[in-house]
Design an enzyme around this catalytic site. Structure first.
Site, mmCIF file in Angstrom:
data_model
loop_
_atom_site.group_PDB
_atom_site.id
_atom_site.type_symbol
_atom_site.label_atom_id
_atom_site.label_comp_id
_atom_site.label_asym_id
_atom_site.label_seq_id
_atom_site.Cartn_x
_atom_site.Cartn_y
_atom_site.Cartn_z
ATOM 1 N N SER A 158 0.836 -1.219 0.000
ATOM 2 C CA SER A 158 0.000 0.000 0.000
ATOM 3 C C SER A 158 0.860 1.255 0.000
ATOM 4 O O SER A 158 2.071 1.199 0.216
ATOM 5 C CB SER A 158 -0.921 0.003 1.230
ATOM 6 O OG SER A 158 -0.140 0.054 2.418
ATOM 7 N N GLY A 159 0.202 2.390 -0.240
ATOM 8 C CA GLY A 159 0.862 3.694 -0.137
ATOM 9 C C GLY A 159 2.072 3.837 -1.033
ATOM 10 O O GLY A 159 2.096 3.344 -2.167
ATOM 11 N N ASN B 133 10.929 -0.097 3.690
ATOM 12 C CA ASN B 133 9.911 0.941 3.563
ATOM 13 C C ASN B 133 8.814 0.868 4.629
ATOM 14 O O ASN B 133 8.254 1.884 5.013
ATOM 15 C CB ASN B 133 9.285 0.818 2.160
ATOM 16 C CG ASN B 133 7.965 1.554 2.032
ATOM 17 O OD1 ASN B 133 7.925 2.754 1.791
ATOM 18 N ND2 ASN B 133 6.861 0.825 2.196
ATOM 19 N N TYR C 234 6.654 7.303 28.014
ATOM 20 C CA TYR C 234 6.405 6.984 26.599
ATOM 21 C C TYR C 234 5.617 8.097 25.923
ATOM 22 O O TYR C 234 4.644 8.604 26.461
ATOM 23 C CB TYR C 234 5.623 5.664 26.470
ATOM 24 C CG TYR C 234 5.258 5.313 25.031
ATOM 25 C CD1 TYR C 234 6.187 4.718 24.194
ATOM 26 C CD2 TYR C 234 3.989 5.603 24.509
ATOM 27 C CE1 TYR C 234 5.871 4.405 22.868
ATOM 28 C CE2 TYR C 234 3.662 5.297 23.196
ATOM 29 C CZ TYR C 234 4.611 4.696 22.379
ATOM 30 O OH TYR C 234 4.293 4.388 21.076
#
Length: 320
Positions: free
Chosen positions: A43-44, A119, A196
């Site tokens: 995707s993307g 990626n 966090y």
């Protein structure tokens, strides 16, 4: 490059800029003798990277967690390019067991490996630990790719030796590497919920991507391997990465719309660094809008890179 270049798309010294697309930067390049792996290629910008590499003739393996989406992407590519050589293999980067399984399967396919594009990633998610007990953004964005790269490195070295073609590793980082924790990497409390921050944890993982690329580049240069390692910031793009922060994306886009890229533009820097002949021998660099840029100060600290390497090795070995 500066704000002016970013907004106008004015090309930098490479001849390309923020408005360049993946197809444009790869125009005229024959990649038919290359085999590439793209993590998160379902995707993307990952899918667009796969499409353009395949369009230029490369044999591309989509490494993805969602096999249905990966096969849909493959079919979509084949529809527009029936000659495309695209395979799909399951990979969940948050699981070191899955990374090892993927590497074993790929190596058993007896294919060469010229290009590895790290990626895949997750962004701004709530605190959680991976199945290996590692903070999830660090586990997925950095540690999974660290192990994957190490497991595929011998294959890349042997391919480069046999073919004489330079191997290339591309780590997708982000400008968010500038917004990590104060110490850069939380070496002493990496997996703690105390302190966090979803944004800083993402920045930490993206800083780790650059440090990893630089340290690996240094090691490969030292041994004279014919493989380059670089990191890229693809730009601000609307992709599924934003699934944990949809509201933030809408607000950001409202005020920064001139800086946002479409997916073909977002995949351009990756394709440029992975394929372009002008980057032969260029290694240990950081690219933005298809041009070399200086990353943040911490990203250039060799001692930090070495320390991260040691920690990463310790974490992957303890999970065996």
């Amino acid at each position: 490059m500066g704000i002016f270049s970013l907004v106008t798309g004015w090309p930098g010294s490479s001849g390309f800029g923020s408005a360049s697309t993946a197809e444009q930067v790869a125009e005229g390049i024959d990649a038919s003798n290359l085999t590439a792996i793209v993590t998160g290629g379902a995707s993307g910008i990952g899918a667009e990277t796969v499409r353009v590499l395949a369009l230029r003739g490369a044999h591309v393996v989509i490494a993805a967690r969602n096999m249905e989406a990966a096969n849909d992407t493959k079919q979509l590519i084949l529809k527009s390019n029936p000659a495309a050589r695209v395979d799909t293999l399951k990979l969940d980067l948050s699981s070191l067991k899955s990374v090892r399984s993927f590497a074993d399967k790929f190596i058993s396919m007896d294919l060469p490996l010229n290009i590895l594009i790290n990626n895949a990633g997750i962004m701004f998610c709530a605190y959680q630990l991976s199945e290996d007990g590692i903070e999830m953004q660090f586990a997925t964005n950095h540690l999974g790719h660290f192990l994957l790269t190490n497991l595929l490195l011998e294959k890349m070295k042997s391919t480069a030796r046999k073919t004489g073609i330079e191997g290339r590793i591309v780590n997708l980082s982000s400008i968010a590497h500038l917004h990590s924790y104060d110490e850069g990497i939380r070496f002493d409390n990496l997996n703690d919920s105390d302190g966090y921050s979803d944004k800083k944890a993402y920045g930490q993982s993206k800083l780790a991507n650059i440090l990893h690329a630089n340290e690996l580049s240094r090691r490969l240069q030292e041994e004279g391997a014919n493989i380059t390692v670089n990191s890229v910031h693809p730009g601000l793009i609307v992709t599924s990465l934003w699934r944990h922060s949809f509201f933030l994306m809408r607000v950001l886009k409202l005020f920064t719309s001139i800086f946002w890229k479409n997916v073909p533009q977002g995949a351009a820097t990756t394709c440029y660094v992975a394929l372009h002949p002008s980057l032969k021998g260029v290694t240990g660099k950081y690219f933005l809008d298809c041009n070399e840029e200086k990353p943040g100060i911490m990203a250039g600290e060799e001692t930090l890179g070495k320390r991260l390497w040691d920690l990463s090795e310790k974490l992957v070995n303890s999970a065996q």
